[in-house]
Design an enzyme around this catalytic site. Sequence first.
Site, PDB file in Angstrom:
ATOM      1  N   TYR A   1      84.834  51.044  44.909  1.00 25.07           N
ATOM      2  CA  TYR A   1      83.530  51.718  44.861  1.00 25.07           C
ATOM      3  C   TYR A   1      83.703  53.232  44.809  1.00 25.07           C
ATOM      4  O   TYR A   1      83.060  53.917  44.001  1.00 25.07           O
ATOM      5  CB  TYR A   1      82.716  51.312  46.085  1.00 25.07           C
ATOM      6  CG  TYR A   1      81.315  51.883  46.128  1.00 25.07           C
ATOM      7  CD1 TYR A   1      80.309  51.358  45.337  1.00 25.07           C
ATOM      8  CD2 TYR A   1      81.003  52.942  46.980  1.00 25.07           C
ATOM      9  CE1 TYR A   1      79.015  51.877  45.385  1.00 25.07           C
ATOM     10  CE2 TYR A   1      79.725  53.457  47.042  1.00 25.07           C
ATOM     11  CZ  TYR A   1      78.732  52.919  46.240  1.00 25.07           C
ATOM     12  OH  TYR A   1      77.463  53.437  46.284  1.00 25.07           O
TER      13      TYR A   1
ATOM     14  N   THR B   1      67.084  53.236  35.731  1.00 22.70           N
ATOM     15  CA  THR B   1      67.790  51.967  35.872  1.00 22.70           C
ATOM     16  C   THR B   1      67.879  51.623  37.356  1.00 22.70           C
ATOM     17  O   THR B   1      67.890  52.502  38.217  1.00 22.70           O
ATOM     18  CB  THR B   1      69.202  52.019  35.265  1.00 22.70           C
ATOM     19  OG1 THR B   1      70.069  52.786  36.103  1.00 22.70           O
ATOM     20  CG2 THR B   1      69.183  52.605  33.856  1.00 22.70           C
ATOM     21  N   GLY B   2      67.926  50.324  37.632  1.00 19.10           N
ATOM     22  CA  GLY B   2      67.932  49.906  39.032  1.00 19.10           C
ATOM     23  C   GLY B   2      66.628  50.222  39.728  1.00 19.10           C
ATOM     24  O   GLY B   2      66.608  50.535  40.921  1.00 19.10           O
TER      25      GLY B   2
ATOM     26  N   SER C   1      64.309  48.413  40.762  1.00 21.18           N
ATOM     27  CA  SER C   1      63.873  47.500  41.817  1.00 21.18           C
ATOM     28  C   SER C   1      64.545  47.801  43.151  1.00 21.18           C
ATOM     29  O   SER C   1      64.148  47.272  44.184  1.00 21.18           O
ATOM     30  CB  SER C   1      64.164  46.044  41.415  1.00 21.18           C
ATOM     31  OG  SER C   1      65.556  45.853  41.234  1.00 21.18           O
ATOM     32  N   GLY C   2      65.559  48.669  43.157  1.00 17.47           N
ATOM     33  CA  GLY C   2      66.241  49.052  44.385  1.00 17.47           C
ATOM     34  C   GLY C   2      65.509  50.157  45.119  1.00 17.47           C
ATOM     35  O   GLY C   2      64.545  50.742  44.606  1.00 17.47           O
ATOM     36  N   GLY C   3      65.971  50.457  46.321  1.00 20.90           N
ATOM     37  CA  GLY C   3      65.271  51.432  47.154  1.00 20.90           C
ATOM     38  C   GLY C   3      65.166  52.808  46.529  1.00 20.90           C
ATOM     39  O   GLY C   3      64.073  53.394  46.457  1.00 20.90           O
ATOM     40  N   ILE C   4      66.280  53.360  46.078  1.00 22.30           N
ATOM     41  CA  ILE C   4      66.264  54.704  45.491  1.00 22.30           C
ATOM     42  C   ILE C   4      65.549  54.698  44.147  1.00 22.30           C
ATOM     43  O   ILE C   4      64.750  55.592  43.843  1.00 22.30           O
ATOM     44  CB  ILE C   4      67.692  55.251  45.356  1.00 22.30           C
ATOM     45  CG1 ILE C   4      68.280  55.511  46.748  1.00 22.30           C
ATOM     46  CG2 ILE C   4      67.720  56.536  44.525  1.00 22.30           C
ATOM     47  CD1 ILE C   4      69.744  55.911  46.748  1.00 22.30           C
ATOM     48  N   GLY C   5      65.797  53.669  43.335  1.00 21.24           N
ATOM     49  CA  GLY C   5      65.131  53.586  42.037  1.00 21.24           C
ATOM     50  C   GLY C   5      63.620  53.500  42.172  1.00 21.24           C
ATOM     51  O   GLY C   5      62.880  54.176  41.450  1.00 21.24           O
TER      52      GLY C   5
ATOM     53  N   SER D   1      77.549  58.820  44.890  1.00 21.84           N
ATOM     54  CA  SER D   1      77.702  58.525  46.319  1.00 21.84           C
ATOM     55  C   SER D   1      78.616  59.550  46.966  1.00 21.84           C
ATOM     56  O   SER D   1      79.488  60.133  46.312  1.00 21.84           O
ATOM     57  CB  SER D   1      78.307  57.129  46.495  1.00 21.84           C
ATOM     58  OG  SER D   1      78.737  56.917  47.835  1.00 21.84           O
TER      59      SER D   1
END
Length: 238
Positions: free
Chosen positions: A146, A7-8, A10-14, A133
């Site tokens: 967060y 999931t995610g 499209s993000g850097g870590i994903g 995190s």
Amino acid sequence: MKFALITGASGGIGRSTALTLAKKGWNLYLHYHSDKSSIDGLMLELKELGVDAIPIQADLTRPEQVRKVVDSIFQIDGIVYSSGISGWGLFQDQKEQEMDRMINIHVKSPMLLIQALLPKLMNRCGAIVIVSSIWGQIGGACEVVYSTVKGAQLSFVKSLAKEMALNGVRINAVAPGAVATNMMNSFSNEEIQQIKGEIPMGRLASSEEVASSVYFLLSEDAAYVTGQTLAVNGGWHT
């Protein structure tokens, strides 16, 4: 042949996790919310690596859209939950609507998603990795909401790992510190330099370094590791 949901993606870590797993021969389900162009580019890279990849669009700040992801998945050996949004500001200024969005994407949606996919994972002795995190471990001023939802992820990992251990499903988390991704774009260069100065290794993590830790926890090399949080923070706040 192994299949993982990221999931995610499209993000850097994903994205880095997708490429890392693909290089190890994993086929992928790539969840994204709105950045279709990034997913299209990632799909082209994955095709060159010779693996299958299926894109799945859903807004995981809305838990009712979890079903869109679940219904797109057939065989599954691993889940990497790396979706997330950040927030910054004094706690007394936080709006209830934004709290709900943070709780949904970081806590409720991953719980519903994993709950629905557990039967398939049990059939394959699969593994789960949640990207949490450092703030979920130690808490952060001006990131209270967060930090709270990221801490909830770590409690979820510890608890579900104990419940699923005899069923052959492992669940762990990675807790990155400061990572050179778009999430850092809200910080000025001066602020980033200050953060680097606080990190014993003197630099931010790369998304590839976090992805390598995710892969380890999914792999057979971590066959006896469950319920753990792997800190990937360069010695920051340890």
